[in-house]
Design a protein around this motif. Structure first.
Motif, PDB file in Angstrom:
ATOM      1  N   THR A   1       0.840  -1.191   0.000  1.00  0.00           N
ATOM      2  CA  THR A   1       0.000   0.000   0.000  1.00  0.00           C
ATOM      3  C   THR A   1       0.880   1.248   0.000  1.00  0.00           C
ATOM      4  N   VAL A   2       0.600   2.175  -0.903  1.00  0.00           N
ATOM      5  CA  VAL A   2       1.432   3.365  -1.082  1.00  0.00           C
ATOM      6  C   VAL A   2       0.607   4.610  -0.795  1.00  0.00           C
ATOM      7  N   TYR A   3       1.212   5.507  -0.011  1.00  0.00           N
ATOM      8  CA  TYR A   3       0.576   6.785   0.313  1.00  0.00           C
ATOM      9  C   TYR A   3       1.413   7.922  -0.262  1.00  0.00           C
TER      10      TYR A   3
ATOM     11  N   LEU B   1       5.864  19.055  -5.754  1.00  0.00           N
ATOM     12  CA  LEU B   1       6.659  17.869  -5.430  1.00  0.00           C
ATOM     13  C   LEU B   1       5.754  16.824  -4.789  1.00  0.00           C
ATOM     14  N   GLU B   2       5.910  15.584  -5.227  1.00  0.00           N
ATOM     15  CA  GLU B   2       5.118  14.478  -4.696  1.00  0.00           C
ATOM     16  C   GLU B   2       6.058  13.369  -4.241  1.00  0.00           C
ATOM     17  N   ALA B   3       5.866  12.946  -3.006  1.00  0.00           N
ATOM     18  CA  ALA B   3       6.661  11.850  -2.446  1.00  0.00           C
ATOM     19  C   ALA B   3       5.722  10.715  -2.053  1.00  0.00           C
ATOM     20  N   ARG B   4       6.234   9.488  -2.132  1.00  0.00           N
ATOM     21  CA  ARG B   4       5.426   8.309  -1.800  1.00  0.00           C
ATOM     22  C   ARG B   4       6.168   7.432  -0.804  1.00  0.00           C
ATOM     23  N   ALA B   5       5.373   6.805   0.066  1.00  0.00           N
ATOM     24  CA  ALA B   5       5.938   5.921   1.085  1.00  0.00           C
ATOM     25  C   ALA B   5       4.872   4.920   1.509  1.00  0.00           C
ATOM     26  N   ARG B   6       5.255   4.040   2.434  1.00  0.00           N
ATOM     27  CA  ARG B   6       4.337   2.992   2.876  1.00  0.00           C
ATOM     28  C   ARG B   6       3.326   3.484   3.905  1.00  0.00           C
ATOM     29  N   SER B   7       3.501   4.690   4.389  1.00  0.00           N
ATOM     30  CA  SER B   7       2.535   5.285   5.313  1.00  0.00           C
ATOM     31  C   SER B   7       2.441   6.773   5.015  1.00  0.00           C
ATOM     32  N   PRO B   8       1.313   7.398   5.298  1.00  0.00           N
ATOM     33  CA  PRO B   8       1.182   8.828   5.000  1.00  0.00           C
ATOM     34  C   PRO B   8       2.164   9.682   5.792  1.00  0.00           C
ATOM     35  N   GLN B   9       2.446   9.282   7.044  1.00  0.00           N
ATOM     36  CA  GLN B   9       3.383  10.050   7.869  1.00  0.00           C
ATOM     37  C   GLN B   9       4.810   9.985   7.314  1.00  0.00           C
ATOM     38  N   LYS B  10       5.215   8.811   6.868  1.00  0.00           N
ATOM     39  CA  LYS B  10       6.556   8.671   6.298  1.00  0.00           C
ATOM     40  C   LYS B  10       6.688   9.455   4.999  1.00  0.00           C
ATOM     41  N   ALA B  11       5.642   9.463   4.204  1.00  0.00           N
ATOM     42  CA  ALA B  11       5.675  10.237   2.960  1.00  0.00           C
ATOM     43  C   ALA B  11       5.832  11.720   3.264  1.00  0.00           C
ATOM     44  N   GLN B  12       5.133  12.192   4.288  1.00  0.00           N
ATOM     45  CA  GLN B  12       5.226  13.604   4.652  1.00  0.00           C
ATOM     46  C   GLN B  12       6.603  13.942   5.215  1.00  0.00           C
ATOM     47  N   GLN B  13       7.132  13.107   6.090  1.00  0.00           N
ATOM     48  CA  GLN B  13       8.452  13.359   6.668  1.00  0.00           C
ATOM     49  C   GLN B  13       9.543  13.342   5.600  1.00  0.00           C
ATOM     50  N   TYR B  14       9.452  12.400   4.683  1.00  0.00           N
ATOM     51  CA  TYR B  14      10.450  12.304   3.612  1.00  0.00           C
ATOM     52  C   TYR B  14      10.420  13.554   2.743  1.00  0.00           C
ATOM     53  N   LEU B  15       9.223  14.024   2.406  1.00  0.00           N
ATOM     54  CA  LEU B  15       9.103  15.213   1.570  1.00  0.00           C
ATOM     55  C   LEU B  15       9.561  16.461   2.316  1.00  0.00           C
ATOM     56  N   GLN B  16       9.313  16.521   3.616  1.00  0.00           N
ATOM     57  CA  GLN B  16       9.782  17.658   4.401  1.00  0.00           C
ATOM     58  C   GLN B  16      11.306  17.765   4.364  1.00  0.00           C
ATOM     59  N   GLY B  17      11.986  16.629   4.442  1.00  0.00           N
ATOM     60  CA  GLY B  17      13.439  16.631   4.356  1.00  0.00           C
ATOM     61  C   GLY B  17      13.925  17.146   3.011  1.00  0.00           C
TER      62      GLY B  17
END
Length: 266
Positions: free
Chosen positions: A48-50, A110-126
Protein backbone atom coordinates in the motif's frame (compact mmCIF):
# COMPACT_ATOMS: atom_id res chain seq x y z
CA UNK A 1 -40.49 -19.69 -48.98
CA UNK A 2 -41.57 -17.84 -45.82
CA UNK A 3 -39.54 -15.17 -44.02
CA UNK A 4 -38.92 -17.48 -41.06
CA UNK A 5 -37.39 -20.11 -43.37
CA UNK A 6 -34.91 -17.52 -44.73
CA UNK A 7 -33.37 -16.91 -41.26
CA UNK A 8 -30.55 -19.38 -40.56
CA UNK A 9 -31.17 -21.57 -37.56
CA UNK A 10 -27.67 -20.90 -36.16
CA UNK A 11 -28.32 -17.16 -35.71
CA UNK A 12 -29.68 -15.92 -32.41
CA UNK A 13 -30.29 -12.53 -30.82
CA UNK A 14 -29.80 -10.91 -27.44
CA UNK A 15 -32.78 -12.74 -26.05
CA UNK A 16 -31.16 -16.05 -26.91
CA UNK A 17 -27.91 -14.90 -25.28
CA UNK A 18 -29.83 -13.88 -22.16
CA UNK A 19 -31.53 -17.28 -21.99
CA UNK A 20 -28.18 -19.04 -22.35
CA UNK A 21 -26.61 -16.91 -19.60
CA UNK A 22 -29.65 -17.35 -17.37
CA UNK A 23 -29.50 -21.10 -17.87
CA UNK A 24 -25.84 -21.09 -16.82
CA UNK A 25 -26.02 -18.35 -14.23
CA UNK A 26 -23.98 -20.32 -11.71
CA UNK A 27 -21.11 -20.49 -14.18
CA UNK A 28 -21.24 -16.70 -14.62
CA UNK A 29 -21.48 -16.15 -10.85
CA UNK A 30 -18.59 -18.52 -10.21
CA UNK A 31 -16.44 -16.78 -12.82
CA UNK A 32 -17.14 -13.36 -11.28
CA UNK A 33 -16.48 -14.67 -7.78
CA UNK A 34 -13.13 -16.17 -8.78
CA UNK A 35 -12.00 -12.95 -10.49
CA UNK A 36 -13.07 -10.82 -7.51
CA UNK A 37 -11.34 -13.25 -5.15
CA UNK A 38 -8.10 -13.03 -7.11
CA UNK A 39 -8.35 -9.21 -7.20
CA UNK A 40 -9.03 -9.13 -3.46
CA UNK A 41 -5.97 -11.28 -2.82
CA UNK A 42 -3.88 -8.96 -5.00
CA UNK A 43 -4.93 -5.73 -3.26
CA UNK A 44 -4.38 -7.41 0.10
CA UNK A 45 -0.85 -8.62 -0.65
CA UNK A 46 0.45 -5.70 -2.73
CA UNK A 47 2.27 -2.86 -0.97
CA UNK A 48 0.00 0.00 0.00
CA UNK A 49 1.43 3.37 -1.08
CA UNK A 50 0.58 6.79 0.31
CA UNK A 51 1.43 10.19 -1.09
CA UNK A 52 2.44 13.57 0.27
CA UNK A 53 2.45 16.77 -1.77
CA UNK A 54 4.07 20.20 -1.42
CA UNK A 55 4.56 23.31 -3.54
CA UNK A 56 7.60 25.57 -3.86
CA UNK A 57 7.94 28.95 -5.54
CA UNK A 58 11.38 29.49 -7.05
CA UNK A 59 12.96 32.74 -5.89
CA UNK A 60 14.26 35.50 -8.11
CA UNK A 61 16.83 38.29 -8.11
CA UNK A 62 16.24 41.39 -10.22
CA UNK A 63 13.26 39.69 -11.82
CA UNK A 64 15.29 36.67 -12.97
CA UNK A 65 14.45 33.23 -11.47
CA UNK A 66 17.18 31.55 -9.44
CA UNK A 67 16.67 28.37 -11.45
CA UNK A 68 14.92 27.12 -14.53
CA UNK A 69 11.92 25.12 -13.30
CA UNK A 70 12.37 22.25 -15.76
CA UNK A 71 16.08 21.95 -15.04
CA UNK A 72 15.55 22.08 -11.28
CA UNK A 73 12.85 19.40 -11.51
CA UNK A 74 15.20 17.19 -13.53
CA UNK A 75 18.04 17.65 -11.04
CA UNK A 76 15.82 16.76 -8.10
CA UNK A 77 14.52 13.62 -9.80
CA UNK A 78 18.03 12.52 -10.79
CA UNK A 79 19.35 13.17 -7.29
CA UNK A 80 16.70 11.24 -5.40
CA UNK A 81 16.12 8.56 -8.04
CA UNK A 82 19.60 8.24 -9.63
CA UNK A 83 19.08 4.97 -11.51
CA UNK A 84 16.04 4.16 -13.61
CA UNK A 85 15.72 0.47 -12.74
CA UNK A 86 12.94 -1.80 -11.51
CA UNK A 87 14.46 -1.61 -8.03
CA UNK A 88 14.36 2.19 -8.15
CA UNK A 89 10.72 2.08 -9.26
CA UNK A 90 9.83 -0.04 -6.22
CA UNK A 91 11.96 2.03 -3.85
CA UNK A 92 10.03 3.55 -0.94
CA UNK A 93 10.04 6.23 0.25
CA UNK A 94 10.83 8.06 -2.96
CA UNK A 95 10.36 11.35 -4.74
CA UNK A 96 7.66 10.33 -7.17
CA UNK A 97 7.25 13.50 -9.26
CA UNK A 98 8.41 17.11 -9.59
CA UNK A 99 6.08 19.04 -11.87
CA UNK A 100 6.44 22.70 -12.97
CA UNK A 101 3.18 24.60 -13.08
CA UNK A 102 1.95 25.23 -16.63
CA UNK A 103 0.61 28.71 -15.87
CA UNK A 104 3.34 29.91 -13.52
CA UNK A 105 6.74 28.53 -14.47
CA UNK A 106 8.34 29.30 -11.09
CA UNK A 107 5.95 27.03 -9.15
CA UNK A 108 7.01 23.42 -8.55
CA UNK A 109 4.77 20.66 -7.20
CA UNK A 110 6.66 17.87 -5.43
CA UNK A 111 5.12 14.48 -4.70
CA UNK A 112 6.66 11.85 -2.45
CA UNK A 113 5.43 8.31 -1.80
CA UNK A 114 5.94 5.92 1.09
CA UNK A 115 4.34 2.99 2.88
CA UNK A 116 2.54 5.29 5.31
CA UNK A 117 1.18 8.83 5.00
CA UNK A 118 3.38 10.05 7.87
CA UNK A 119 6.56 8.67 6.30
CA UNK A 120 5.67 10.24 2.96
CA UNK A 121 5.23 13.60 4.65
CA UNK A 122 8.45 13.36 6.67
CA UNK A 123 10.45 12.30 3.61
CA UNK A 124 9.10 15.21 1.57
CA UNK A 125 9.78 17.66 4.40
CA UNK A 126 13.44 16.63 4.36
CA UNK A 127 13.63 17.19 0.60
CA UNK A 128 11.99 20.62 0.90
CA UNK A 129 14.35 21.71 3.71
CA UNK A 130 17.45 20.77 1.73
CA UNK A 131 16.06 22.42 -1.40
CA UNK A 132 15.29 25.67 0.42
CA UNK A 133 18.74 25.70 2.02
CA UNK A 134 20.47 25.30 -1.36
CA UNK A 135 18.25 27.90 -2.95
CA UNK A 136 18.93 30.32 -0.08
CA UNK A 137 22.68 30.04 -0.66
CA UNK A 138 22.24 30.79 -4.33
CA UNK A 139 19.92 33.69 -3.53
CA UNK A 140 22.38 35.21 -1.04
CA UNK A 141 25.22 35.05 -3.57
CA UNK A 142 23.25 36.73 -6.35
CA UNK A 143 21.67 39.28 -4.02
CA UNK A 144 25.03 40.30 -2.55
CA UNK A 145 26.48 40.63 -6.05
CA UNK A 146 23.63 42.96 -7.03
CA UNK A 147 24.04 44.96 -3.84
CA UNK A 148 27.76 45.33 -4.58
CA UNK A 149 26.92 46.64 -8.06
CA UNK A 150 24.47 49.12 -6.55
CA UNK A 151 27.11 50.24 -4.05
CA UNK A 152 29.60 50.82 -6.85
CA UNK A 153 27.14 52.98 -8.77
CA UNK A 154 26.31 55.00 -5.67
CA UNK A 155 30.03 55.47 -4.94
CA UNK A 156 30.65 56.69 -8.51
CA UNK A 157 27.80 59.13 -8.18
CA UNK A 158 29.12 60.52 -4.89
CA UNK A 159 32.61 60.89 -6.41
CA UNK A 160 31.39 62.85 -9.45
CA UNK A 161 28.92 65.13 -7.73
CA UNK A 162 31.49 67.30 -5.82
CA UNK A 163 33.57 67.68 -8.99
CA UNK A 164 30.53 68.98 -10.85
CA UNK A 165 29.77 71.50 -8.09
CA UNK A 166 33.40 72.70 -8.17
CA UNK A 167 33.29 73.19 -11.91
CA UNK A 168 30.06 75.06 -11.48
CA UNK A 169 31.62 77.50 -8.97
CA UNK A 170 34.62 78.01 -11.21
CA UNK A 171 32.29 78.91 -14.03
CA UNK A 172 30.54 81.55 -11.92
CA UNK A 173 33.79 83.15 -10.75
CA UNK A 174 35.21 83.30 -14.22
CA UNK A 175 32.07 83.78 -16.26
CA UNK A 176 33.78 85.93 -18.85
CA UNK A 177 36.76 83.61 -19.38
CA UNK A 178 34.99 80.23 -19.28
CA UNK A 179 36.17 78.17 -22.19
CA UNK A 180 34.08 75.99 -24.46
CA UNK A 181 36.05 72.94 -23.29
CA UNK A 182 35.10 73.62 -19.69
CA UNK A 183 31.44 73.87 -20.58
CA UNK A 184 31.65 70.68 -22.61
CA UNK A 185 33.29 68.84 -19.71
CA UNK A 186 30.65 70.08 -17.34
CA UNK A 187 27.91 68.92 -19.72
CA UNK A 188 29.48 65.44 -19.94
CA UNK A 189 29.68 65.16 -16.17
CA UNK A 190 26.05 66.19 -15.88
CA UNK A 191 25.02 63.51 -18.38
CA UNK A 192 27.11 60.93 -16.53
CA UNK A 193 25.47 61.84 -13.22
CA UNK A 194 22.03 61.63 -14.80
CA UNK A 195 22.85 58.20 -16.24
CA UNK A 196 24.11 57.03 -12.85
CA UNK A 197 20.92 58.23 -11.16
CA UNK A 198 18.81 56.29 -13.67
CA UNK A 199 20.97 53.16 -13.24
CA UNK A 200 20.75 53.47 -9.43
CA UNK A 201 16.97 53.88 -9.56
CA UNK A 202 16.59 50.87 -11.88
CA UNK A 203 18.76 48.67 -9.70
CA UNK A 204 16.93 49.74 -6.55
CA UNK A 205 13.68 48.81 -8.28
CA UNK A 206 15.16 45.43 -9.28
CA UNK A 207 16.11 44.77 -5.66
CA UNK A 208 12.64 45.68 -4.39
CA UNK A 209 10.65 42.79 -2.80
CA UNK A 210 8.39 42.54 -5.84
CA UNK A 211 11.36 41.69 -8.08
CA UNK A 212 13.75 40.05 -5.62
CA UNK A 213 12.72 37.34 -3.18
CA UNK A 214 14.10 34.00 -1.96
CA UNK A 215 12.63 30.60 -2.75
CA UNK A 216 9.68 29.92 -0.47
CA UNK A 217 7.40 27.03 0.40
CA UNK A 218 3.92 27.98 -0.75
CA UNK A 219 2.32 24.72 0.37
CA UNK A 220 3.83 22.71 3.20
CA UNK A 221 3.95 18.91 2.80
CA UNK A 222 0.54 17.39 3.32
CA UNK A 223 -0.44 13.76 3.05
CA UNK A 224 -3.58 12.12 1.80
CA UNK A 225 -4.92 9.53 4.28
CA UNK A 226 -6.25 7.53 1.34
CA UNK A 227 -3.68 5.37 -0.48
CA UNK A 228 -2.80 6.21 -4.06
CA UNK A 229 -2.01 2.58 -4.84
CA UNK A 230 -3.47 0.11 -5.20
CA UNK A 231 -6.83 1.53 -6.25
CA UNK A 232 -8.78 -1.11 -4.37
CA UNK A 233 -12.30 -0.12 -5.34
CA UNK A 234 -11.39 0.35 -9.00
CA UNK A 235 -9.54 -2.97 -9.14
CA UNK A 236 -12.44 -4.84 -7.51
CA UNK A 237 -14.98 -3.23 -9.85
CA UNK A 238 -12.91 -4.10 -12.91
CA UNK A 239 -12.49 -7.64 -11.62
CA UNK A 240 -16.24 -7.96 -11.15
CA UNK A 241 -17.02 -6.67 -14.65
CA UNK A 242 -14.26 -8.78 -16.16
CA UNK A 243 -15.46 -11.86 -14.28
CA UNK A 244 -19.03 -11.37 -15.52
CA UNK A 245 -17.85 -10.95 -19.10
CA UNK A 246 -15.67 -14.04 -18.82
CA UNK A 247 -18.61 -15.98 -17.38
CA UNK A 248 -20.85 -14.94 -20.25
CA UNK A 249 -18.16 -15.94 -22.74
CA UNK A 250 -17.72 -19.34 -21.10
CA UNK A 251 -21.50 -19.86 -21.08
CA UNK A 252 -21.68 -19.13 -24.80
CA UNK A 253 -18.73 -21.41 -25.53
CA UNK A 254 -20.28 -24.17 -23.47
CA UNK A 255 -23.59 -23.75 -25.25
CA UNK A 256 -21.87 -23.81 -28.65
CA UNK A 257 -19.98 -27.00 -27.75
CA UNK A 258 -23.20 -28.66 -26.62
CA UNK A 259 -24.95 -27.78 -29.87
CA UNK A 260 -22.05 -29.15 -31.90
CA UNK A 261 -22.19 -32.43 -30.00
CA UNK A 262 -25.95 -32.63 -30.56
CA UNK A 263 -25.47 -32.13 -34.29
CA UNK A 264 -22.69 -34.71 -34.41
CA UNK A 265 -24.95 -37.26 -32.74
CA UNK A 266 -27.53 -37.06 -35.54
Amino acid sequence: MSLEEKVPQDEFGLRDVWEIVLGRKWLVIASAAICVGLALAYVTLVTTVYESRAMVQIGKVAGQPLDNALQLASRLKNHYTPVNTDLAQKQLPKLYAVTPDKKDGIILTLEARARSPQKAQQYLQGIIQRLLANQQQRYDQLFKARQAQLGQLQAQYEDLRPALNTKGRMGKAQADSTSALLLLEQSRRTETLSGLLVAIANMQNELAPVNTMPTIETLSPRYDPNPVAPKRLLILMLALVGGLMLGVFLALVQNGSRRQRERASF
